[in-house]
Design a protein around this motif. Structure first.
Motif, PDB file in Angstrom:
ATOM      1  N   ALA A 193       0.834  -1.212   0.000  1.00  0.00           N
ATOM      2  CA  ALA A 193       0.000   0.000   0.000  1.00  0.00           C
ATOM      3  C   ALA A 193       0.864   1.255   0.000  1.00  0.00           C
ATOM      4  O   ALA A 193       0.551   2.242  -0.686  1.00  0.00           O
ATOM      5  CB  ALA A 193      -0.923  -0.006   1.215  1.00  0.00           C
ATOM      6  N   LEU A 194       1.960   1.234   0.751  1.00  0.00           N
ATOM      7  CA  LEU A 194       2.851   2.392   0.787  1.00  0.00           C
ATOM      8  C   LEU A 194       3.519   2.627  -0.568  1.00  0.00           C
ATOM      9  O   LEU A 194       3.570   3.751  -1.070  1.00  0.00           O
ATOM     10  CB  LEU A 194       3.920   2.190   1.862  1.00  0.00           C
ATOM     11  N   VAL A 195       4.024   1.563  -1.163  1.00  0.00           N
ATOM     12  CA  VAL A 195       4.736   1.690  -2.439  1.00  0.00           C
ATOM     13  C   VAL A 195       3.796   2.131  -3.556  1.00  0.00           C
ATOM     14  O   VAL A 195       4.132   2.987  -4.375  1.00  0.00           O
ATOM     15  CB  VAL A 195       5.410   0.355  -2.810  1.00  0.00           C
ATOM     16  N   ILE A 196       2.594   1.553  -3.591  1.00  0.00           N
ATOM     17  CA  ILE A 196       1.643   1.855  -4.665  1.00  0.00           C
ATOM     18  C   ILE A 196       1.140   3.293  -4.583  1.00  0.00           C
ATOM     19  O   ILE A 196       1.065   4.000  -5.594  1.00  0.00           O
ATOM     20  CB  ILE A 196       0.462   0.874  -4.613  1.00  0.00           C
ATOM     21  N   ASN A 197       0.790   3.732  -3.384  1.00  0.00           N
ATOM     22  CA  ASN A 197       0.166   5.047  -3.243  1.00  0.00           C
ATOM     23  C   ASN A 197       1.159   6.180  -3.014  1.00  0.00           C
ATOM     24  O   ASN A 197       0.874   7.336  -3.356  1.00  0.00           O
ATOM     25  CB  ASN A 197      -0.837   5.021  -2.079  1.00  0.00           C
ATOM     26  N   PHE A 198       2.308   5.868  -2.442  1.00  0.00           N
ATOM     27  CA  PHE A 198       3.289   6.903  -2.137  1.00  0.00           C
ATOM     28  C   PHE A 198       4.675   6.445  -2.604  1.00  0.00           C
ATOM     29  O   PHE A 198       5.466   5.927  -1.795  1.00  0.00           O
ATOM     30  CB  PHE A 198       3.304   7.209  -0.633  1.00  0.00           C
TER      31      PHE A 198
END
Length: 452
Positions: free
Chosen positions: A285-290
């Motif tokens: 989730a961190l890599v995809i969105n930020f």
């Protein structure tokens, strides 16, 4: 001696947090240490607490990364459509909101995981509570009651434990209890409606915009949370557009939705350990969105306060569970109970077990009750013709109360996310939970699946 110390330890802890003479973290640490030393633990108390921490470390890790994952999903706007849909149904009526909370919690509780249920319910509905001025304590009470009642589903934990301990099929325990479950859920809905009506009378009908977005910018106001502490809410301001929310990722909505669905599916399939799943999906989730490192650090920092409060309470609870088990208090209480029951109660041991499950599963873990106390009671009950399945059915009726215990990490997560004191939650929820549990036991007796 150990029995008296164990019961007094729990009573002291409950007194301190309900009267707000100590925070849950402080009470969970200092009270068990004091009673453990008084019980003669000496320097061995260090090993007891360490064992407790080892047992709860996976839970702490799970909650740590679950807060990050669902926090990111809130930030990027995944739950905005849910909130808008609920707003359209709720309109300006607190009673509808509270009943809707109960229904949503019941549905989400079908996955059998209390932490996931509370994260989703709080994420979707807490902004509406704050904007309407409804006490967040009402949210925790209703969500706790709904999830506790649904906790008897075969994959939820207690039913499987009871079946395993008595070597019977979980379906033999759960299916006959469906009438009890139905009545329990109806009572929860009635409690929810009553609480909603009380909130409606307290604050009156408040006209709000139909379009409410989680985390929308605006002015800060202070609302009184009923019997609970004052809660700061963010209301008004902006038009709820993505321009007002720099962290919103509308183009990634379906990607985030798919990521969440896959996560929940894997949680239900029980393929990987839950902490491992949340760690992996939080990273994704961190890599995809930020994509930028600075954005990832900012995303984690935004939820630092929730992470610290929840993980601190879980690790502090490890002190209580470690001392409880290490000093032998759990075994002593179980043995004491089996010895004080008069022989005249033999034919009624199923009902007695149901009633005992209410306080005992609150005071000790499900493992301690179902693998330590239940087999002893069932063996005694067999001498009076009471089947193991009947004892198991009675034993799961106390789960609505059990889920409110400070020994249950999920409830610590719920009150932390809602910004509610554990004592405030207990004051409103415990007697209602006891009513639900007793009603389920009574219905079980009336339909003949629990011998009276």
């Amino acid at each position: 001696m150990l029995v008296a110390l164990g019961l007094l330890m729990v009573a002291t802890f409950m007194f301190l947090i309900i009267t707000k003479r100590a925070t849950p973290v402080v009470a969970l640490i200092l009270v068990p240490v004091a009673f453990g030393l008084f019980a003669g633990a000496g320097l061995g108390i260090s090993d007891m607490i360490t064992d407790g921490i080892k047992d709860l470390a996976p839970t702490a890790a799970m909650l740590f990364f679950a807060i990050i994952f669902f926090g990111i999903m809130i930030d990027v706007g995944l739950f905005d459509p849910v909130v808008r849909a609920v707003v359209r149904l709720v309109r300006d009526d607190p009673a509808r909101l509270v009943v809707g909370t109960a229904v949503l919690a019941m549905v989400v509780s079908l996955d059998g995981d209390g932490s996931t249920t509370f994260i989703i319910v709080t994420s979707a509905l807490l902004p509406l509570y704050l904007k309407l001025g409804v006490s967040p304590v009402v949210l925790t009470v209703v969500a706790g009651l709904a999830n506790g009642t649904m906790n008897i589903v075969p994959w939820g934990g207690p039913t499987a434990r009871a079946a395993s301990a008595l070597k019977i099929s979980p379906s033999d325990v759960f299916v006959p209890m469906l009438p009890s479950l139905a009545v329990g859920l109806i009572i929860v809905l009635l409690f929810a409606y009553h609480l909603g009506v009380m909130e409606r009378r307290r604050i009156g009908r408040i006209v709000i915009r139909e379009r409410v977005l989680v985390g929308a910018g605006g002015d800060t106001v202070t609302t009184t949370g009923g019997d609970g502490p004052e809660t700061t809410a963010i209301t008004g301001g902006g038009d709820g557009s993505d321009a007002d929310r720099p962290d919103a990722r509308p183009r990634l909505f379906w990607v985030n939705a798919a990521l969440t669905v896959v996560l929940l599916g894997l949680l239900g399939a029980d393929i990987l350990a839950i902490p491992v799943l949340f760690m992996i999906f939080a990273g994704l989730a961190l890599v995809i969105n930020f994509p930028k490192v600075s954005e990832q650090q900012a995303a984690i920092t935004r939820h630092a306060s929730s992470i610290v409060s929840v993980v601190a309470m879980v690790l502090a609870a490890a002190v209580l569970t470690g001392v409880f088990a290490g000093t032998g208090m759990v075994e002593a209480i179980a043995g004491w109970l089996t010895h004080i029951l008069p022989s005249s109660m033999g034919p009624h041991l199923a009902v007695v077990t149901g009633l005992l499950s209410i306080p005992l599963t609150f005071l000790m873990s499900n493992d301690a009750f179902y693998f330590g106390v239940l087999p002893v009671l069932s063996e005694t009950a067999s001498q009076y013709g009471i089947e193991p399945a009947e004892m198991a059915r009675a034993s799961i009726t106390g789960q609505t109360v059990h889920m409110q215990s400070p020994l249950v990490p999920a409830i610590l997560l719920l009150v932390a996310l809602a910004g509610v004191g554990l004592g405030d939650h207990h004051r409103k929820v415990l007697w209602r939970a006891a009513v639900v549990s007793v009603a389920m036991l009574v219905v079980g007796g009336l339909v003949g699946v629990i011998p009276v």
